[in-house]
Design a protein around this motif. Structure first.
Motif, short mmCIF file in Angstrom:
data_model
loop_
_atom_site.label_atom_id
_atom_site.label_comp_id
_atom_site.label_asym_id
_atom_site.label_seq_id
_atom_site.Cartn_x
_atom_site.Cartn_y
_atom_site.Cartn_z
N LEU A 115 0.82 -1.22 0.00
CA LEU A 115 0.00 0.00 0.00
C LEU A 115 0.85 1.27 0.00
N LEU A 116 2.06 1.19 0.55
CA LEU A 116 2.91 2.37 0.60
C LEU A 116 3.83 2.49 -0.60
N GLY A 117 3.68 1.60 -1.59
CA GLY A 117 4.38 1.74 -2.84
C GLY A 117 3.69 2.76 -3.72
N PRO A 118 4.28 3.09 -4.89
CA PRO A 118 3.70 4.13 -5.76
C PRO A 118 2.25 3.86 -6.16
N GLU A 119 1.94 2.61 -6.52
CA GLU A 119 0.57 2.30 -6.94
C GLU A 119 -0.41 2.46 -5.79
N GLY A 120 -0.01 1.99 -4.60
CA GLY A 120 -0.89 2.10 -3.44
C GLY A 120 -1.15 3.53 -3.04
N ARG A 121 -0.11 4.36 -3.03
CA ARG A 121 -0.28 5.76 -2.67
C ARG A 121 -1.18 6.49 -3.68
N GLN A 122 -1.02 6.16 -4.95
CA GLN A 122 -1.89 6.77 -5.97
C GLN A 122 -3.34 6.36 -5.76
N ALA B 231 -7.73 -9.12 -0.10
CA ALA B 231 -7.34 -7.71 0.00
C ALA B 231 -6.48 -7.34 -1.20
N ARG B 232 -6.62 -6.11 -1.69
CA ARG B 232 -5.88 -5.69 -2.87
C ARG B 232 -4.48 -5.19 -2.54
N TYR B 233 -4.29 -4.76 -1.29
CA TYR B 233 -3.00 -4.24 -0.86
C TYR B 233 -2.63 -4.87 0.48
#
Length: 254
Positions: free
Chosen positions: A7-14, A231-233
């Motif tokens: 979740l704290l990677g680029p995709e998750g933050r976006q 869960a997705r993240y």
């Protein structure tokens, strides 16, 4: 089932940034998600550093707690006032109270526990009766194998209306057909008029939310990546939740 992303990677933050723009419902489990897992459930608290972030979010968006604990129990551990609380894995509502049918369904199991109270205590098993569910804890047992043997005997030949759900060094006893966290999440989405949602949890009883989430929700399992979760993240550990809350607050501020 797609591969979970951090979740704290680029995709998750976006995904979090896009979600905030939709004025979502924010929902959190308590133990292992907002609060670290502790040896005894009575000592669990939201970390003080997270309380201001949660307070800010609760002022701006509907923020709810979906927990296995009783509503009254978790209220004193939060350190802030959420918009709503649902306890007992979905079977107890802050406003409506516990489901009376569920409480009655578990009455025979309570008698079964009382008949074995001495053996359970000797094995280091702690019974937490929450009205609409019963938790059998063995985290503090000096011999977890022996404790599980006593628990397994307690759980033999249960009637079909009583279900068991294993967790992290705990076994939850539930009534068949009782509302679960997935039911509670959708009910609260409707109550607060939200079309999108965020949910974070760390255990098997959070899967009903993950499994029934709409495509634009952000769902996150707290703990190392588990690819059989819906869960997705994921977050590697509970301590990372503070960074998620900070990102949400910063996005709202922007």
């Amino acid at each position: 089932m797609s591969l979970q992303q951090h979740l704290l990677g680029p995709e998750g933050r976006q995904a979090l940034t896009r979600l905030v723009q939709q004025q979502p419902l924010l929902a959190f489990d308590f133990d292992g998600t907002l609060a670290p897992i502790v040896m005894h459930p009575d000592t669990a608290r939201t970390p003080p550093s997270m309380v201001p972030l949660l307070t800010t979010l609760a002022r701006r968006l509907p923020l709810v707690i979906l927990t296995g604990r009783q509503v009254e129990d978790v209220q004193q551990r939060l350190g802030f006032t959420p918009t709503h609380i649902v306890g007992n894995h979905g079977a107890e509502d802050l406003i409506e109270g516990p489901d009376a049918r569920v409480v009655e369904t578990l009455a025979p199991f309570r008698t079964r526990v009382e008949d074995r109270r001495t053996r359970l205590s000797t094995a280091g098993v702690f019974i937490e009766d929450k009205g609409a569910s019963i938790a059998i804890h063995y985290r503090l047992s000096p011999d977890p194998v022996a404790a599980r043997a006593v628990i397994d005997e307690l759980l033999t030949e249960l009637p079909p209306e009583v279900l068991i759900e294993p967790g992290k060094q705990v076994v939850n006893v539930l009534a068949a057909g009782a509302p679960d966290k997935g039911d509670a999440m959708h009910r609260l989405m409707a109550r607060y008029g939200c079309r999108s949602g965020f949910y974070a949890g760390d255990d098997t009883n959070d899967e009903p939310v993950f499994e029934r989430a709409e495509r634009d929700w952000v769902t996150v399992r707290v703990g190392p990546r588990l690819d059989n979760s819906h869960a997705r993240y994921y977050l590697q550990e509970q301590a990372e939740m503070a960074q998620v809350l900070q990102h949400l607050v910063d996005t709202l501020g922007a």
